[in-house]
Design an enzyme around this catalytic site. Sequence first.
Site, PDB file in Angstrom:
ATOM      1  N   GLU A   6       0.781  -1.228   0.000  1.00  0.00           N
ATOM      2  CA  GLU A   6       0.000   0.000   0.000  1.00  0.00           C
ATOM      3  C   GLU A   6       0.816   1.282   0.000  1.00  0.00           C
ATOM      4  OE1 GLU A   6      -3.504   0.238  -0.069  1.00  0.00           O
ATOM      5  OE2 GLU A   6      -3.293  -1.868  -0.596  1.00  0.00           O
ATOM      6  N   SER A  19     -51.961 -24.085  40.456  1.00  0.00           N
ATOM      7  CA  SER A  19     -51.785 -24.315  41.889  1.00  0.00           C
ATOM      8  C   SER A  19     -50.437 -23.873  42.417  1.00  0.00           C
ATOM      9  CB  SER A  19     -51.996 -25.801  42.200  1.00  0.00           C
ATOM     10  OG  SER A  19     -53.339 -26.160  41.963  1.00  0.00           O
TER      11      SER A  19
END
Length: 840
Positions: A115, A481
């Site tokens: 680069e 219950s």
Amino acid sequence: MSETADPAPENLRYRIRRDAGGALAWIGTAWRERKWLRRLAIAGGVLLAALIVFWIVLTRNLPSADKLLDYQPPLPTMVRGIDGEIVYSYARERRVQLRYVDFPTPLVNAFLSAEDKTFWTHGGVDYTGLLGAVFDYAAKLGSGERAKGGSTITQQVAKNILIGDEYSVTRKLKEMVLARRIEGVLSKQQILELYLNEIPLGRQSFGVQAAARAYFGKDVGDLKLNEAAFLAILPKAPERYGRKKYEGMAIARRNYVLDQMVDNGWATRAEADEAKAQPLGLIPRQGQNYDPATGYFVEEVRRRLIDRYGETAEDGPLSVYAGGLWVRTSLDMEMQKAVQDALRAGLLRFHAGRGWTGPIAHIDDLDNWQSQLVVSNKTINYENWRVGVILDAANGSGRIGFADGATAQLGNVPDKAKAGDVIVAAPVGTNSYAVRTIPEVSGGMVIEQPASGRILALQGGFDAGLGSFNRATQAMRQPGSTIKPFVYATGLDAGMTPATHVLDGTFCVYQGGRLGQKCFRNFGGGGGSGNHTMRWGLEQSRNLMTVRIANDAGMNRVIRTFKNVGIGEYKPYLSFALGAGETSVSRMVNAYSALANNGVQYPASVIDYVQDRNGKVIWRGDDRRCIGCNMAEWDGKPMPRIDRRGKQVMDPDTAFQVVHMLTGVIIRGTAVVLRDLDMPLFGKTGTTSGPTDVWFVGGSQDYVAGVYLGYDTPRSLGGYAQGGRVAAPIFKQVVLNTKERWGHQPFIAPAGVRMVRIDRVSGKQVMGVEPGNDPKAGVIWEAFKPDTEPRQYTPEDEFAKKRDALIAQLRAVQRQRSDVQRQAAPSEAKNFAEEQGGVY
């Protein structure tokens, strides 16, 4: 000295004035007489003014390079379990931040060779490379092709972080200006650190560490030279070079980078040749390798984090998908896997023999079935099952396609299945699959630590990959219950004891002229069996006794108890004493945790604390402060004390009495299936009208768990379904798979509770007889508050016991006759429990 020496300076000044005047005169004359000079000057002035204006416009809104000094990139949120290990991350991009010293030199040199080989010497702009880019841009102008960038690494930092990737000449100029400014603010090492952490490299990875994991499954420190060179080629075309079809191009470009490294003196020819001989060695694209068992738990954590901090960077600097948070949770992987496996086994066990329940989704566009299947985001992590779409089907066979594009033969195809159905299938041979069924019934389960409120495990359905709806926290169901212990607790607070006798008989209430008289029933339609102790009523889950206790204690007090423990807020109707209201598994587990913790309740939590990206704690589940705990030296005053975090939501003696009665549910009551675990446990089953839901909630003083099963759209589960038969065995499997974690510590009574030997049937105190180990022993230990113990058992009590038994028999005969009469005239008395959404 000569005669002309003195006036020399004067003559010099004269000549200067004369010459200047002559030049000005010449310019003035030329300006008047030569039009081309005037035009040239005007053109130059206009050009200069235009350049100044252009420069102002170009640089007016440029971001400051100083922003990079404290730049914080978007980072995923990392989730840790209770042991500190990373269990998940909330990320839409792969990002890992490293310091410059963490980057291997060969990797850095590979990127510089690919680069920006003059990076260490230029001031932000490489003018030689820029000139080549200008010529290339001119050559390709109008062709539609994109010219080569000619950008230095510094310019790429400016583009990636500050100004974006717009393709234009002005963006390039801005990039150059910012690059010069960046070089004046950051060191070369800081610029490289930003670049190597932020550069997009494909496969949703940003930065070299994330890319190293995505392409090679390695950390950057473990990369070979050929692998480092491959990563260095990706900035040019990140989505191309990682694909199989462009492998030849990728190898050629990689080898070019290796040659450049040799030319720059950053690698030897031998090293480069050896690296060139290597294949690319890319691993297949794959997601983060986290245990799918965490699915429902981490989704619940995500919801709570988003509510607090937001989802994306636009929501703030601490957002879930960009803030880089570190979250410590209470997730216990051993418990989580046990809960997942047990709930799945229970769902499959219940569904057994019920046949195929239909597809989990459907795709209409079979021309694009693969992309549609991927977008549906349906997965499963059970044995070797896979999610796929039926491509064609006829006469019990067909073909199936999977998200990776693979296809296979499909057998065992149900008659109702058709092309486009998304199903699950399991391999049964070479490239052959058979349809499998996801149970239609579902449910949720939670395990919590009563002493802290921390949720250790949470499962909201069969598999989180099939849907994110969490039935453990989001589904509102009737608890049946399982709510009764809190009705009994209210009765104990009202002056009753576990030995108090309550009539198990028909209970009717008159509700006005329009509604008339409504009567409750026990499970199975039974009318009652006479007087029994409260303990017996809770162990056997008697509806009539529960309603009578609620009525005597007052429904206003009962619903206040429900609210205090966090079950829910209801109106004072007797049907709510039987669980007709709606609540969630997580709420019920938190309420039972208060029972197990002698009435002290902690908020249910899945997050212990949250840290920002720098490690600073920004939120704690336990926010108590200890003033004076960090003193350098003792000041002679009493030791600092931390305030109790939990809230006393129930009388501690009452809570222990209820737990002590609920141990009887395990020993000889509706959850007797758990008795052979042979450990101190308490709990309660629940079965709602229909039955539409079956429950079990209970545990020990260390862990409390709750589970329910039911259809998402409530309908009957069938007469066989009861909490003790379906839900309790799921809890049992969890305990068996983690038994060493539960221990054998008995429940510890508060200081004021008295343990008294009583006759289990009559509730009278017994002297001189020790309780036995037989589950149905006549003498047991019972818990009483001070000065509430029953009197001793006497011969008169034996006579009364026989008398009551005879009276009960006579009443049973009378009830049978009344039942026959009611059947002949059904309009006189109706089942109030069912009409009001009641349960048993």
